[in-house]
Design a protein around this motif. Structure first.
Motif, PDB file in Angstrom:
ATOM      1  N   ALA A 219       0.756  -1.289   0.027  1.00 16.27           N
ATOM      2  CA  ALA A 219       0.054   0.109   0.036  1.00 16.27           C
ATOM      3  C   ALA A 219       0.788   1.236   0.049  1.00 16.27           C
ATOM      4  O   ALA A 219       0.573   2.319  -0.856  1.00 16.27           O
ATOM      5  N   GLN A 220       1.964   1.163   0.902  1.00 15.38           N
ATOM      6  CA  GLN A 220       2.977   2.442   0.919  1.00 15.38           C
ATOM      7  C   GLN A 220       3.369   2.591  -0.662  1.00 15.38           C
ATOM      8  O   GLN A 220       3.838   3.772  -1.059  1.00 15.38           O
ATOM      9  N   ASP A 221       3.911   1.455  -1.310  1.00 15.27           N
ATOM     10  CA  ASP A 221       4.536   1.468  -2.487  1.00 15.27           C
ATOM     11  C   ASP A 221       3.653   2.200  -3.472  1.00 15.27           C
ATOM     12  O   ASP A 221       4.062   2.860  -4.375  1.00 15.27           O
ATOM     13  N   THR A 232       3.492   0.891 -10.516  1.00 17.88           N
ATOM     14  CA  THR A 232       4.128  -0.145  -9.705  1.00 17.88           C
ATOM     15  C   THR A 232       4.913  -1.383 -10.352  1.00 17.88           C
ATOM     16  O   THR A 232       5.828  -1.712  -9.777  1.00 17.88           O
ATOM     17  N   THR A 233       4.515  -1.405 -11.416  1.00 17.87           N
ATOM     18  CA  THR A 233       5.242  -2.484 -12.258  1.00 17.87           C
ATOM     19  C   THR A 233       6.469  -2.096 -13.138  1.00 17.87           C
ATOM     20  O   THR A 233       7.073  -2.789 -13.491  1.00 17.87           O
ATOM     21  N   LEU A 239      11.408   6.087  -7.480  1.00 17.21           N
ATOM     22  CA  LEU A 239      11.333   6.074  -6.157  1.00 17.21           C
ATOM     23  C   LEU A 239      10.595   4.839  -5.683  1.00 17.21           C
ATOM     24  O   LEU A 239       9.429   4.854  -5.875  1.00 17.21           O
ATOM     25  N   THR A 240      11.291   3.960  -4.897  1.00 23.08           N
ATOM     26  CA  THR A 240      10.360   2.712  -4.277  1.00 23.08           C
ATOM     27  C   THR A 240      11.167   2.390  -3.155  1.00 23.08           C
ATOM     28  O   THR A 240      12.416   2.304  -3.060  1.00 23.08           O
TER      29      THR A 240
END
Length: 280
Positions: A219-221, A232-233, A239-240
């Motif tokens: 969820a934070q990602d 996200t992919t 930034l991750t």
């Protein structure tokens, strides 16, 4: 040995699109893990302080006020493209009410006169408003860590001495974090241990918590992806934090992580005890 530990580098949801933890949940989980004090150190802002104070008092947890400041590359007034969009993180904590007032001034000035991509302070402002504050050297985005990673240990030593001069040797701590999947962190920790011994400066252990439990990482990602406009992919995201644990760890875990430097854990309690702010 004192088995207590206090988290001193913690982001709440007031670190917008970065921290996930809501303050009531953060305080409930702090108590669940057996801790009786905690700091919040949101990025450049103090938005959460009143809610944090009221909820902490209600739940019987000692609130420690702080901020993860952005320190300008040069002065906080400079706005040169490609130069002044570089800035460094520094963890600040309030020892007393004077320190709280000074942190409010630093945050206000960082927004009103220092804003360039982020709200920034500089070392001149830190000298002016540093009384009543404790500083921790920060994460991998700190100026000291950046110098170590660039291979310039001499410069890192000079910067450490500069911060020790600004805040006083008793009020400046070299910040160790346990993120074993990040090779840069291992390198920085090793160098900080050597520099602490050489310069006779104290160490402190932090976790840089951005969410409560390991299962909250996804969820934070997503929050970070929204912040940076990435998917996200996307493997080349700007930034991750998904490759490491940035949850709110237990005192037992922190003692295990820092079993070779127990003083870094003990110093979290020392700091927690001397940080006392009362709001009207």
């Amino acid at each position: 040995m004192d088995k207590k530990f206090t988290h001193l580098h913690v982001h709440s949801h007031y670190s917008l699109l970065d921290g996930l933890s809501k303050i009531p949940n953060l305080l409930d989980y702090t108590k669940e893990l057996g801790m009786d004090a905690i700091a919040i150190t949101d990025h450049g802002v103090l938005y959460g302080n009143v809610e944090f104070y009221k909820e902490a008092k209600k739940k019987g947890v000692k609130p420690i006020f702080g901020m993860e400041a952005y320190v300008a590359n040069h002065t906080h007034l400079d706005r040169r493209p490609g130069i002044d969009d570089t800035r460094y993180h520094l963890t600040l904590l309030c020892k007393n009410n004077l320190g709280y007032k000074n942190l409010v001034k630093l945050s206000s000035k960082s927004h009103l006169t220092g804003f360039y991509y982020k709200p920034r302070v500089d070392k001149e402002l830190l000298r002016q408003y540093g009384e009543g504050l404790i500083a921790l050297s920060g994460c991998l985005n700190g100026e000291i860590a950046k110098s170590i990673l660039s291979g310039n240990k001499t410069k890192a030593e000079e910067i450490i001495q500069e911060y020790a001069d600004i805040f006083g040797k008793d009020n400046f701590y070299l910040e160790l974090q346990h993120h074993p999947n990040i090779l840069e962190q291992i390198k920085v920790n090793k160098a900080l241990l050597e520099l602490a011994q050489k310069l006779k400066l104290p160490l402190v252990a932090t976790q840089d918590s951005h969410y409560l439990k390991p299962e909250d990482a996804e969820a934070q990602d997503i929050l970070l992806a929204i912040q940076t406009g990435d998917k996200t992919t996307d493997e080349k995201r700007s930034l991750t934090m998904k490759d490491e644990d940035f949850s709110l760890t237990s005192p037992e875990q922190m003692r295990q992580f820092f079993k070779d430097t127990p003083e870094a854990v003990e110093n979290t309690q020392k700091i927690a005890e001397i940080c006392n702010v009362e709001l009207e």
